[in-house]
Design a protein around this motif. Structure first.
Motif, PDB file in Angstrom:
ATOM      1  N   VAL A 166      15.548   8.322   6.126  1.00 28.24           N
ATOM      2  CA  VAL A 166      15.941   7.806   4.810  1.00 28.24           C
ATOM      3  C   VAL A 166      16.187   8.941   3.833  1.00 28.24           C
ATOM      4  N   ARG A 167      15.282   9.904   3.805  1.00 21.14           N
ATOM      5  CA  ARG A 167      15.452  11.024   2.875  1.00 21.14           C
ATOM      6  C   ARG A 167      16.641  11.897   3.254  1.00 21.14           C
ATOM      7  N   GLY A 168      17.039  11.806   4.515  1.00 22.56           N
ATOM      8  CA  GLY A 168      18.202  12.574   4.950  1.00 22.56           C
ATOM      9  C   GLY A 168      19.522  11.880   4.690  1.00 22.56           C
ATOM     10  N   GLY A 169      19.486  10.684   4.091  1.00 19.97           N
ATOM     11  CA  GLY A 169      20.720  10.008   3.710  1.00 19.97           C
ATOM     12  C   GLY A 169      21.172   8.898   4.643  1.00 19.97           C
ATOM     13  N   ILE A 170      20.367   8.582   5.665  1.00 20.00           N
ATOM     14  CA  ILE A 170      20.732   7.491   6.570  1.00 20.00           C
ATOM     15  C   ILE A 170      20.465   6.161   5.873  1.00 20.00           C
ATOM     16  N   ASP A 171      21.439   5.261   5.925  1.00 23.26           N
ATOM     17  CA  ASP A 171      21.288   3.981   5.229  1.00 23.26           C
ATOM     18  C   ASP A 171      20.231   3.121   5.918  1.00 23.26           C
ATOM     19  N   LEU A 172      19.656   2.218   5.145  1.00 24.59           N
ATOM     20  CA  LEU A 172      18.519   1.433   5.625  1.00 24.59           C
ATOM     21  C   LEU A 172      18.865   0.533   6.804  1.00 24.59           C
ATOM     22  N   ARG A 173      20.105   0.078   6.884  1.00 26.32           N
ATOM     23  CA  ARG A 173      20.494  -0.764   8.008  1.00 26.32           C
ATOM     24  C   ARG A 173      20.400   0.007   9.319  1.00 26.32           C
TER      25      ARG A 173
ATOM     26  N   GLY B 261       0.820  -1.205   0.000  1.00 20.61           N
ATOM     27  CA  GLY B 261       0.000   0.000   0.000  1.00 20.61           C
ATOM     28  C   GLY B 261       0.858   1.261   0.000  1.00 20.61           C
ATOM     29  N   ARG B 262       0.191   2.370  -0.213  1.00 25.54           N
ATOM     30  CA  ARG B 262       0.876   3.661  -0.211  1.00 25.54           C
ATOM     31  C   ARG B 262       1.345   3.981   1.197  1.00 25.54           C
TER      32      ARG B 262
ATOM     33  N   LEU C  16      15.356  -6.668   7.728  1.00 24.30           N
ATOM     34  CA  LEU C  16      15.536  -5.527   6.835  1.00 24.30           C
ATOM     35  C   LEU C  16      14.366  -5.401   5.868  1.00 24.30           C
ATOM     36  N   THR C  17      13.679  -6.507   5.626  1.00 22.87           N
ATOM     37  CA  THR C  17      12.534  -6.492   4.716  1.00 22.87           C
ATOM     38  C   THR C  17      11.490  -5.483   5.173  1.00 22.87           C
ATOM     39  N   MET C  18      11.269  -5.390   6.472  1.00 21.51           N
ATOM     40  CA  MET C  18      10.287  -4.446   6.999  1.00 21.51           C
ATOM     41  C   MET C  18      10.712  -3.007   6.738  1.00 21.51           C
ATOM     42  N   THR C  19      12.014  -2.746   6.807  1.00 23.53           N
ATOM     43  CA  THR C  19      12.538  -1.402   6.592  1.00 23.53           C
ATOM     44  C   THR C  19      12.547  -1.033   5.112  1.00 23.53           C
ATOM     45  N   MET C  20      12.563  -2.033   4.242  1.00 21.95           N
ATOM     46  CA  MET C  20      12.628  -1.780   2.803  1.00 21.95           C
ATOM     47  C   MET C  20      11.400  -1.037   2.297  1.00 21.95           C
ATOM     48  N   ARG C  21      10.349  -0.954   3.086  1.00 23.37           N
ATOM     49  CA  ARG C  21       9.186  -0.157   2.689  1.00 23.37           C
ATOM     50  C   ARG C  21       9.556   1.295   2.438  1.00 23.37           C
ATOM     51  N   TYR C  22      10.650   1.741   3.072  1.00 24.80           N
ATOM     52  CA  TYR C  22      11.063   3.134   2.944  1.00 24.80           C
ATOM     53  C   TYR C  22      12.164   3.322   1.897  1.00 24.80           C
ATOM     54  N   ALA C  23      12.565   2.235   1.243  1.00 31.08           N
ATOM     55  CA  ALA C  23      13.710   2.293   0.328  1.00 31.08           C
ATOM     56  C   ALA C  23      13.486   3.259  -0.817  1.00 31.08           C
ATOM     57  N   HIS C  24      12.222   3.373  -1.289  1.00 32.68           N
ATOM     58  CA  HIS C  24      11.962   4.237  -2.446  1.00 32.68           C
ATOM     59  C   HIS C  24      12.225   5.706  -2.142  1.00 32.68           C
TER      60      HIS C  24
ATOM     61  N   ALA D  34      14.914   6.804  -0.712  1.00 38.85           N
ATOM     62  CA  ALA D  34      16.368   7.043  -0.777  1.00 38.85           C
ATOM     63  C   ALA D  34      16.785   7.378  -2.203  1.00 38.85           C
ATOM     64  N   THR D  35      16.173   8.409  -2.783  1.00 41.06           N
ATOM     65  CA  THR D  35      16.439   8.757  -4.181  1.00 41.06           C
ATOM     66  C   THR D  35      17.872   9.232  -4.408  1.00 41.06           C
ATOM     67  N   HIS D  36      18.502   9.753  -3.350  1.00 38.59           N
ATOM     68  CA  HIS D  36      19.879  10.235  -3.501  1.00 38.59           C
ATOM     69  C   HIS D  36      20.830   9.104  -3.871  1.00 38.59           C
ATOM     70  N   ASP D  37      20.480   7.876  -3.499  1.00 38.13           N
ATOM     71  CA  ASP D  37      21.342   6.743  -3.806  1.00 38.13           C
ATOM     72  C   ASP D  37      21.410   6.472  -5.306  1.00 38.13           C
ATOM     73  N   LEU D  38      20.446   6.988  -6.062  1.00 37.38           N
ATOM     74  CA  LEU D  38      20.395   6.738  -7.494  1.00 37.38           C
ATOM     75  C   LEU D  38      21.001   7.874  -8.308  1.00 37.38           C
ATOM     76  N   ASP D  39      21.324   8.997  -7.663  1.00 38.58           N
ATOM     77  CA  ASP D  39      21.854  10.140  -8.404  1.00 38.58           C
ATOM     78  C   ASP D  39      23.136   9.799  -9.153  1.00 38.58           C
ATOM     79  N   MET D  40      23.946   8.916  -8.550  1.00 37.64           N
ATOM     80  CA  MET D  40      25.223   8.555  -9.174  1.00 37.64           C
ATOM     81  C   MET D  40      25.026   7.767 -10.469  1.00 37.64           C
ATOM     82  N   CYS D  41      23.822   7.289 -10.687  1.00 37.16           N
ATOM     83  CA  CYS D  41      23.566   6.503 -11.901  1.00 37.16           C
ATOM     84  C   CYS D  41      23.479   7.382 -13.145  1.00 37.16           C
ATOM     85  N   VAL D  42      23.059   8.630 -12.967  1.00 39.13           N
ATOM     86  CA  VAL D  42      22.837   9.511 -14.119  1.00 39.13           C
ATOM     87  C   VAL D  42      24.117   9.761 -14.909  1.00 39.13           C
ATOM     88  N   PRO D  43      25.253  10.117 -14.260  1.00 39.81           N
ATOM     89  CA  PRO D  43      26.490  10.325 -15.039  1.00 39.81           C
ATOM     90  C   PRO D  43      26.896   9.085 -15.829  1.00 39.81           C
ATOM     91  N   VAL D  44      26.653   7.918 -15.267  1.00 37.25           N
ATOM     92  CA  VAL D  44      27.008   6.675 -15.984  1.00 37.25           C
ATOM     93  C   VAL D  44      26.187   6.557 -17.267  1.00 37.25           C
TER      94      VAL D  44
END
Length: 311
Positions: free
Chosen positions: A266-273, A137-138, A284-292, A294-304
């Motif tokens: 999460v949005r402040g950059g704290i890792d999920l662990r 769910g949302r 960790l599965t329960m915490t993964m609900r918040y993984a989406h 953590a958009t900053h973790d994907l920023d490094m993908c753009v230059p690639v």
């Protein structure tokens, strides 16, 4: 006297109930192989509830769950609990409008109770409990302006409830964890929660405003929030939610403060662990609900992806 299978179907909506249940579900003491020790879900709960569950809101919910299941079974006494019977119970709950998530909670309580009964010799066989697939769910959390509006309205109603709300959103504690907090659980700017859902204690550092709240409540005993009545708090919350313009959203319940705490980490950059450790999630599965978040973790993908444009 045997349990009327047809009556279960007509009165309680248990699908596919067959007369074969009359062997294991009967009110008399004599079975086809002699004397059979029989019991009911209500009796099992009365016998083992204090052993299996600590006093509190969770135990209150479990009592309601087992009571509902016992009602569906018409208080029937049994010596075995078959797979078909379990499946039919799930079907009856679904027919009553229970979501898979709700069914999973009720089955978890039933499974725990039956496992204890099996170990103690009250039940001769157990079914296999299969977790129902839950829809993702949302995940709702409060933005800063929403928190400000909601907390302002809560404060109008009760300074104490406002202080409680601030502590919840800055600590990520569940209501029961915060209410159970004692003063000797707070040391050097950290709070240790002993009464947790997982049964495992955890310690979290406190924010400046959480410390201010605790300092303001220093005269309360035996803990800062032990005087909070959960029902009165929820009533004040619901009234404040309406006046804050958030009354249309069913997801905005007190537990959203825990989601809000997690989302900010999460949005402040704290890792999920670390977020897992903060919230006290068992997996960790329960915490993964918040993984989406953590958009900053994907920023490094753009230059690639853009490298080929530079060549």
């Amino acid at each position: 006297m045997t349990l009327d299978a047809d009556k279960l179907v007509s009165d309680f909506g248990i699908p596919g109930m067959r007369s074969g249940y009359e062997v294991n579900y009967c009110f008399g003491q004599q079975g086809p192989t002699g004397v059979v020790k029989e019991t009911s879900l209500a009796e099992l709960f009365h016998r083992y509830a204090d052993i299996l569950w600590d006093e509190g809101h969770h135990k209150y919910n479990v009592k309601a769950f087992i009571g509902e299941l016992d009602e569906i079974l018409l208080g029937a006494r049994f010596s075995t609990f078959s797979q078909d019977l379990l499946d039919n119970l799930i079907g009856a709950l679904r027919k009553r409008g229970n979501s898979n998530a709700t069914i999973n909670r009720k089955m978890a309580a039933l499974s725990k109770l039956l496992r204890k009964a099996y170990k103690m010799g009250d039940v001769h066989s157990l079914p296999e409990f299969r977790r129902q697939k839950e829809r993702a769910g949302r995940l709702r959390f409060l933005e800063a302006d929403e928190e400000e509006a909601l907390f302002r309205e809560i404060g109008i109603r009760s300074d104490y409830f406002l202080q409680f709300s601030i502590f919840l959103v800055d600590s990520g504690a569940r209501l029961g964890e915060a209410i159970g907090l004692k003063w000797n659980d707070i040391h050097e700017g950290r709070a240790t929660f002993w009464i947790t859902k997982s049964g495992r204690s955890r310690t979290v550092p406190l924010t400046a405003r959480a410390k201010e709240v605790l300092n303001a409540l220093a005269n309360r005993s035996p803990g800062p929030f032990t005087a909070v009545d959960p029902q009165k708090y929820r009533a004040a919350w619901n009234a404040a939610k309406l006046d804050a313009g958030l009354g249309e959203e069913e997801d905005i319940v007190p537990h959203i403060l825990r989601h809000t705490c997690a989302s900010r980490l999460v949005r402040g950059g704290i890792d999920l662990r670390r977020v897992q450790m903060w919230l006290g999630h068992q997996t960790l599965t329960m915490t993964m609900r918040y993984a989406h978040l953590a958009t900053h973790d994907l920023d490094m993908c753009v230059p690639v992806l853009e490298r080929h444009l530079a060549s």
